[in-house]
Design a protein around this motif. Structure first.
Motif, PDB file in Angstrom:
ATOM      1  N   ASN A  30       0.829  -1.209   0.000  1.00 29.76           N
ATOM      2  CA  ASN A  30       0.000   0.000   0.000  1.00 29.76           C
ATOM      3  C   ASN A  30       0.863   1.259   0.000  1.00 29.76           C
ATOM      4  O   ASN A  30       0.572   2.224  -0.715  1.00 29.76           O
ATOM      5  CB  ASN A  30      -0.923   0.000   1.216  1.00 29.76           C
ATOM      6  CG  ASN A  30      -1.966  -1.101   1.161  1.00 29.76           C
ATOM      7  OD1 ASN A  30      -2.201  -1.684   0.113  1.00 29.76           O
ATOM      8  ND2 ASN A  30      -2.588  -1.393   2.299  1.00 29.76           N
ATOM      9  N   ASP A  31       1.938   1.252   0.775  1.00 29.29           N
ATOM     10  CA  ASP A  31       2.808   2.427   0.842  1.00 29.29           C
ATOM     11  C   ASP A  31       3.492   2.689  -0.499  1.00 29.29           C
ATOM     12  O   ASP A  31       3.585   3.847  -0.955  1.00 29.29           O
ATOM     13  CB  ASP A  31       3.867   2.250   1.935  1.00 29.29           C
ATOM     14  CG  ASP A  31       3.279   2.348   3.339  1.00 29.29           C
ATOM     15  OD1 ASP A  31       2.155   2.890   3.470  1.00 29.29           O
ATOM     16  OD2 ASP A  31       3.939   1.895   4.286  1.00 29.29           O
ATOM     17  N   ASP A  32       3.971   1.629  -1.141  1.00 27.72           N
ATOM     18  CA  ASP A  32       4.629   1.803  -2.443  1.00 27.72           C
ATOM     19  C   ASP A  32       3.633   2.287  -3.494  1.00 27.72           C
ATOM     20  O   ASP A  32       3.968   3.115  -4.359  1.00 27.72           O
ATOM     21  CB  ASP A  32       5.259   0.494  -2.894  1.00 27.72           C
ATOM     22  CG  ASP A  32       6.510   0.135  -2.090  1.00 27.72           C
ATOM     23  OD1 ASP A  32       7.041   1.043  -1.413  1.00 27.72           O
ATOM     24  OD2 ASP A  32       6.928  -1.034  -2.137  1.00 27.72           O
TER      25      ASP A  32
END
Length: 470
Positions: A30-32
């Motif tokens: 999700n962060d990437d």
């Protein structure tokens, strides 16, 4: 003026993959994913949502909703805001496509979160999502836009053919007394775009307009003439008058803080003589070079369509009267002028400066014959011919490929309007949909095949899309 960021409420219902045991590929976290989206979506503020959602706050503070993964609670997708629901592949599918389609304003997308697809397919998925997010930006921009309609018509919009759901496509009917309120309310509720209407009284009484720098007008006129392929049937003095109209349009846009302009006056003074007439065509083309939407005639449905094309696709559009010739299988969009930067970049279409077909004096190359440009459209280019209709909340569109009208018709340069975009289309199908008093005489023509994106845009707007050639 600095534009505000587009704020999108963003929800992750999972980490993106399920039962992931692959050893040679790495799932997209999700962060990437958010880092990649923030790089590609300049001007978008993604606000990550919490486990519980305050729907009232979201509706009041955000411009759209972005959801990754399947939903057990559909409320976050049904806020009424433009929404994109993304299916994480591979993950169990919990996106109710049929329900979302029936509720409107919800697009779906797909991402290869596991990296299982080829790089080209994964990239295509991501690009598709980015383009859909940017459509939410377009609608945000429309909500901050202001149209200046310069017309002495009693109506804020060209009414011919625009009374569907008021009077059903019957040219014999007159508009209701409250037409302006009905129309402006429809624009405000659907797009949030403001419309200001003025007429010749405001123009003729403006001191800056009445004292336009003649040397500046001559400089602009010479620039247009030098950039043209040739000039025929008109005078340099007529081009200078058009440059004065352009400068007047700039003054009015600044005075009324307008982001787009539609000009349906034919002089800068009250009660002009035929030899005093001026048309805005060349000024419109000059403004379009600068990325500003400018249209001849106060047909707000067309102006709004131009704005959507400019903001969504970065391309200026031609407004024109539309006709169909079925034996050659073509549609023709025609007007006395069109953009010179058809692709929205530094490329220029060749044009010829000519007199105006609408002039009151019938001779050529005499005072009052006017000036406009015959834009020579290239052949073999895809083109989208379309228009939104505010009162029935519908987008009408078909696509085609440009062809050389001079190869089809005799004396083509003196038939009807000066600029004529001719496109090979499914003429018989399109003809069943279009007649003047139902759909209006004017259409928007935008180089490029934008059918899919317009359909996506229609969904996010909550508008029906009618494909006239399907």
């Amino acid at each position: 003026m600095m534009e505000e960021n587009t704020r999108i409420y963003t929800v992750f219902t999972s980490s993106g993959v399920q039962h992931f045991e692959a050893k040679h590929i790495r799932p997209l976290t999700n962060d990437d994913l958010m880092a990649a989206l923030r790089r590609e979506c300049e001007g978008v503020e993604f606000v990550i949502g919490s486990a519980t959602h305050d729907i009232a706050r979201i509706k009041g503070e955000f411009d759209g909703v972005l959801i990754f993964g399947g939903l057990r609670d559909y409320s976050i997708a049904l806020t009424g805001l433009p929404t994109i629901a993304v299916y994480n592949f591979p993950e169990f599918l919990h996106i109710p496509y049929e329900l979302f389609l029936s509720r409107g304003r919800i697009l779906t997308a797909c991402l290869d979160r596991a990296g299982a697809c080829s790089s080209s397919i994964s990239s295509a998925m991501f690009k598709d999502l980015v383009e859909k997010i940017k459509l939410i930006q377009v609608l945000k921009r429309m909500r901050g836009a202001r149209i200046l309609a310069v017309t002495d018509s009693p109506y804020v919009n060209v009414i011919h053919g625009d009374l569907k759901n008021v009077y059903e496509g019957d040219i014999r009917q007159k508009p209701p007394e409250e037409y302006n309120r009905i129309f402006t309310k429809a624009v405000e509720e659907s797009l949030g775009t403001e419309i200001t209407k003025i007429g010749i009284d405001e123009v003729a009484s403006d001191e800056d307009i009445q004292n336009i720098d003649e040397d500046e007008a001559k400089r602009i006129a010479r620039m247009w003439i030098e950039e043209a392929r040739e000039m025929k049937d008109t005078l340099e003095s007529e081009v200078v008058k058009s440059a004065r109209m352009y400068l007047a349009m700039r003054i009015l846009m600044e005075k009324y803080d307008a982001t787009a302009i539609a000009t349906h006056i034919r002089s800068l003074v009250r009660n002009p003589r035929p030899e005093d007439m001026i048309w805005p065509s060349l000024g419109d083309s000059e403004l379009q070079k600068q990325g500003i939407v400018a249209c001849c005639q106060a047909h707000i449905n067309v102006v709004l369509t131009h704005m959507l094309a400019q903001y969504a696709f970065g391309r200026p559009s031609m407004m024109g009267d539309f006709t169909i010739e079925p034996f050659n299988g073509v549609g023709i969009v025609m007007h006395c002028g069109a953009p010179w930067n058809l692709w929205g970049d530094d490329r220029r279409a060749p044009y010829i400066i000519r007199d105006h077909a609408e002039r009151r004096v019938r001779e050529h190359s005499v005072p009052g014959c006017g000036a406009c440009s015959e834009v020579l459209y290239p052949s073999g280019e895809p083109v989208t011919i379309w228009r939104i209709n505010m009162l029935d909340r519908t987008i009408y569109l078909h696509t085609g490929t440009t062809v050389d009208g001079y190869s089809l018709y005799k004396d083509f340069d003196y038939l009807m309007c000066r600029t004529k975009l001719v496109a090979r289309i499914d003429a018989e199908k399109v003809q069943r949909h279009i007649y003047q008093d139902k759909r209006g005489v004017h259409r928007t023509a935008t180089l490029g095949d934008f059918r899919r994106r317009i359909k996506d845009l229609g969904t996010l707007m909550g508008f029906k899309v009618v494909e006239e050639d399907r």
